[in-house]
Design an enzyme around this catalytic site. Structure first.
Site, PDB file in Angstrom:
ATOM      1  N   PHE A   1       0.835  -1.196   0.000  1.00  0.00           N
ATOM      2  CA  PHE A   1       0.000   0.000   0.000  1.00  0.00           C
ATOM      3  C   PHE A   1       0.871   1.249   0.000  1.00  0.00           C
ATOM      4  O   PHE A   1       1.866   1.330   0.739  1.00  0.00           O
ATOM      5  CB  PHE A   1      -0.864   0.068   1.270  1.00  0.00           C
ATOM      6  CG  PHE A   1      -1.783  -1.086   1.495  1.00  0.00           C
ATOM      7  CD1 PHE A   1      -3.074  -1.076   1.001  1.00  0.00           C
ATOM      8  CD2 PHE A   1      -1.365  -2.192   2.237  1.00  0.00           C
ATOM      9  CE1 PHE A   1      -3.947  -2.131   1.248  1.00  0.00           C
ATOM     10  CE2 PHE A   1      -2.226  -3.247   2.482  1.00  0.00           C
ATOM     11  CZ  PHE A   1      -3.520  -3.217   1.981  1.00  0.00           C
ATOM     12  N   ASP A   2       0.473   2.236  -0.782  1.00  0.00           N
ATOM     13  CA  ASP A   2       0.989   3.584  -0.593  1.00  0.00           C
ATOM     14  C   ASP A   2       0.399   4.124   0.710  1.00  0.00           C
ATOM     15  O   ASP A   2      -0.586   3.587   1.231  1.00  0.00           O
ATOM     16  CB  ASP A   2       0.589   4.442  -1.794  1.00  0.00           C
ATOM     17  CG  ASP A   2       1.101   5.864  -1.688  1.00  0.00           C
ATOM     18  OD1 ASP A   2       2.175   6.083  -1.104  1.00  0.00           O
ATOM     19  OD2 ASP A   2       0.407   6.778  -2.189  1.00  0.00           O
ATOM     20  N   GLY A   3       0.981   5.200   1.211  1.00  0.00           N
ATOM     21  CA  GLY A   3       0.506   5.757   2.467  1.00  0.00           C
ATOM     22  C   GLY A   3      -0.533   6.844   2.290  1.00  0.00           C
ATOM     23  O   GLY A   3      -1.739   6.602   2.402  1.00  0.00           O
TER      24      GLY A   3
END
Length: 300
Positions: free
Chosen positions: A161-163
């Site tokens: 996941f990106d943040g």
């Protein structure tokens, strides 16, 4: 007591996410619906090739054992019901235990996510994904031509996941967009101990955590997660402390400070990667199955 999906992790997936229907889609775009339906009917008993989401779906369904049915996968598609026959035939041929499907013949299907209580929606339609996100459901537009390298870890489900604007809100990203990197760093350093508000995929991360906990030793699969973000020190601290406040851990965290994510993802080999920025998704799709999350200021 009636049938319920309340206690399951529910994944809704479109036909083009689950199967490779790019040839059929080109017919639809060039010749229209009637030609597309005729082709799907002609190929009703021809199993469709796997799509970008199939390896992830296959692994998630492996959490269903005699000890418990923990995952439900539903085909949620703009296809017509007749074309839906091929979807179910193809799922059966692929060994996927999929029993439910909703086929809307051109109408947006996102509204059925609510009665399904879906934890994730994967689709090739940007409009449907945006509508699902606005309705509060984790959703991503898949890149159908993403490289499919999801069989490297048969005993693990790996999700990256990106943040900001994915696991977390776009609060900090808005500061970066409006005032630049220096202001972003100062903003995040000052608020290092204050958890970020949750983003659209925070509920999915929590659901995956529950799934692993409930399955325990009954399933020989482990869910392995990674945070892959353009943040760098000192802005990394707020991201970590946010996850700590949620009482959720990730297995790996990559604070890349603007480095290209593709090469790091190629090493992690996720079954799926989710990012809010198209440019990151385009690069990532060269290496791993990728979904664009059109949420937040970068997609305004």
């Amino acid at each position: 007591m009636g049938v319920t999906l309340e206690d399951k992790l529910v994944v809704a997936v479109s036909s083009r996410a689950l199967f490779d229907f790019e040839d059929e889609n080109r017919v639809y775009e060039a010749e229209g619906e009637a030609a597309y339906v005729a082709l799907q009917r002609e190929r009703e008993h021809v199993p469709a090739p796997p799509g970008v989401a199939m390896p992830l779906v296959r692994k998630l369904l492996a959490f269903n054992t005699e000890a418990g049915q923990r995952v439900e996968v539903v085909i949620l598609s703009r296809n017509d019901p007749v074309s839906g026959l091929r979807m179910f035939h193809s799922a059966k041929a692929a060994g996927l235990a999929i029993e439910r499907g909703v086929f809307t013949r051109g109408e947006t299907p996102y509204k059925y996510l609510r009665p399904l209580k879906a934890n994730l929606f994967l689709s090739a339609s940007d409009d449907d994904v945006r509508a699902a996100l606005e309705a509060g459901f984790p959703a991503a537009r898949v890149f159908p031509n993403s490289r499919k390298e999801a069989e490297s870890h048969p005993n693990e489900i790996r999700i990256a996941f990106d943040g900001d604007a994915v696991l977390f809100s776009d609060e900090a990203e808005r500061v970066f967009k409006s005032d630049g990197l220096q202001a972003f760093t100062a903003h995040e350093t000052e608020r290092a101990s204050k958890p970020l508000p949750p983003g659209p995929f925070a509920p999915l991360l929590a659901a995956l955590h529950r799934l692993q906990t409930v399955a325990g030793q009954d399933v020989p699969l482990r869910i392995r997660t990674a945070l892959v973000t353009a943040r760098s020190a000192p802005a990394h601290e707020r991201a970590i402390r946010t996850l700590m406040a949620w009482n959720i851990t990730v297995d790996q965290a990559m604070f890349l400070g603007g480095l290209e994510k593709r090469d790091f993802l190629r090493e992690f080999e996720p079954d799926f990667f989710f990012d809010d920025q198209t440019r990151h998704c385009v690069g990532a799709a060269e290496a791993v199955p990728t979904g664009h999350v059109p949420h937040g200021v970068a997609n305004a």
